[in-house]
Design an enzyme around this catalytic site. Structure first.
Site, mmCIF file in Angstrom:
data_model
loop_
_atom_site.group_PDB
_atom_site.id
_atom_site.type_symbol
_atom_site.label_atom_id
_atom_site.label_comp_id
_atom_site.label_asym_id
_atom_site.label_seq_id
_atom_site.Cartn_x
_atom_site.Cartn_y
_atom_site.Cartn_z
ATOM 1 N N GLU A 58 -11.217 2.536 7.222
ATOM 2 C CA GLU A 58 -10.043 2.913 7.993
ATOM 3 C C GLU A 58 -10.082 4.414 8.280
ATOM 4 O O GLU A 58 -9.249 5.190 7.813
ATOM 5 C CB GLU A 58 -8.755 2.530 7.261
ATOM 6 C CG GLU A 58 -7.539 2.552 8.191
ATOM 7 C CD GLU A 58 -6.239 2.257 7.483
ATOM 8 O OE1 GLU A 58 -5.412 1.532 8.057
ATOM 9 O OE2 GLU A 58 -6.044 2.736 6.353
ATOM 10 N N GLN A 76 -9.563 0.643 0.846
ATOM 11 C CA GLN A 76 -9.903 1.293 2.110
ATOM 12 C C GLN A 76 -10.429 2.690 1.835
ATOM 13 O O GLN A 76 -10.113 3.304 0.812
ATOM 14 C CB GLN A 76 -8.690 1.355 3.038
ATOM 15 C CG GLN A 76 -8.244 -0.022 3.531
ATOM 16 C CD GLN A 76 -6.988 0.024 4.370
ATOM 17 O OE1 GLN A 76 -6.075 0.796 4.112
ATOM 18 N NE2 GLN A 76 -6.925 -0.821 5.392
ATOM 19 N N GLU A 125 0.822 -1.212 0.000
ATOM 20 C CA GLU A 125 0.000 0.000 0.000
ATOM 21 C C GLU A 125 0.857 1.263 0.000
ATOM 22 O O GLU A 125 1.677 1.452 0.905
ATOM 23 C CB GLU A 125 -0.891 0.019 1.243
ATOM 24 C CG GLU A 125 -1.715 1.293 1.392
ATOM 25 C CD GLU A 125 -2.395 1.400 2.748
ATOM 26 O OE1 GLU A 125 -3.447 2.057 2.824
ATOM 27 O OE2 GLU A 125 -1.865 0.845 3.728
ATOM 28 N N ASP A 177 -5.951 2.603 -1.033
ATOM 29 C CA ASP A 177 -6.590 3.422 -0.007
ATOM 30 C C ASP A 177 -6.991 4.745 -0.644
ATOM 31 O O ASP A 177 -6.139 5.530 -1.090
ATOM 32 C CB ASP A 177 -5.610 3.648 1.150
ATOM 33 C CG ASP A 177 -6.260 4.331 2.342
ATOM 34 O OD1 ASP A 177 -6.852 5.410 2.158
ATOM 35 O OD2 ASP A 177 -6.163 3.793 3.464
#
Length: 255
Positions: free
Chosen positions: A238, A202, A141, A176
């Site tokens: 998150e 996320q 990530e 993300d």
């Protein structure tokens, strides 16, 4: 509509970690993720997960000394033995808890440092082989330098290049939305272009990392795009609740 997983490291902090599984289930979540389970026995975490009737989306490999500021070891020259031990621990926990994905954190190192790059590639190869043998997916990530200054993997194209180098179908991108917007913007096009290599998604609002639909992005449009690209996994929530977990869950009823 995407399937959402509660992030138990950020959400439901009103209760102890092991009680957050049932708290998430009581609020309608069907899956959870979190940073690290390693403060608890794997069997105990698995029991709480199963008792709450939840799926496990993913968790991170041990990051080194988190309290001392370490944020992973994969790109740290001289820490190869520690990384290998952390990888073994993560796989052991993954087998007991039943997670389909592990996230490999890169650590704090200059992104263009040749030695860090070589170390990261070698550790990624080691993690690729070990997770492949174990039947577990592996994700990496990109993380923005505002939230994590000095993080080695801070560019989406670099992440894609590293993934391509592995030539392994089970190694994917953790996309993300919060980090993507801060690093590069262009979230919708990135989702479309990177869809084949996305292993986990996320979400959090930008810029304050609170609940979706409280920031600068059109999260409804993003969720629609996640459906449109055919993503079948969980979307990890998150985010840091602005005023308590339960108080902030109203966004889900607006979808």
């Amino acid at each position: 509509m995407p399937k959402f997983a509660a992030n138990l490291s950020m959400m439901f902090n009103e209760v102890p970690f092991l009680d957050r599984f049932q708290a998430a289930a009581d609020c309608g979540f069907t899956a959870v993720e979190y940073l690290f389970p390693y403060d608890h026995e794997a069997e105990l975490v698995a029991e709480r997960l199963q008792a709450a009737g939840l799926d496990q989306a993913l968790f991170n490999m041990p990051p080194g000394d988190w309290a001392a500021g370490e944020r992973g070891m994969a790109a740290l020259p001289g820490r190869e033995v520690d990384f290998a031990a952390a990888l073994d621990t993560a796989i052991a926990y993954a087998k007991v808890i039943g997670t389909p994905l592990l996230h490999m954190m890169a650590g704090l190192a200059p992104a263009m440092d040749p030695q860090a790059i070589v170390t990261y590639r070698e550790n990624l190869k080691r993690a690729t082989d070990r997770t492949g043998e174990a039947g577990i997916g592996l994700v990496i990530e990109p993380i923005n330098s505002r939230d994590m200054p000095g993080y080695f993997l801070n560019d989406f194209q670099h992440a894609l290049d590293f993934i391509a180098d592995t030539n392994a179908a089970h190694v994917k991108l953790q996309f993300d939305v919060y980090h993507r917007q801060i690093l590069h913007g262009d979230v919708i096009m990135a989702l479309r272009q990177m869809a084949p290599v996305i292993g986990h998604i996320q979400i959090a609002s930008v810029p304050d990392r609170h609940e979706p639909m409280t920031g600068e992005l059109d999260d409804r449009r993003i969720f629609a795009e996640i459906d449109a690209i055919g993503y079948q996994g969980y979307v990890g929530c998150e985010y840091r609740p602005a005023a308590g977990t339960h108080e902030g869950l109203g966004w889900m009823s607006k979808l």
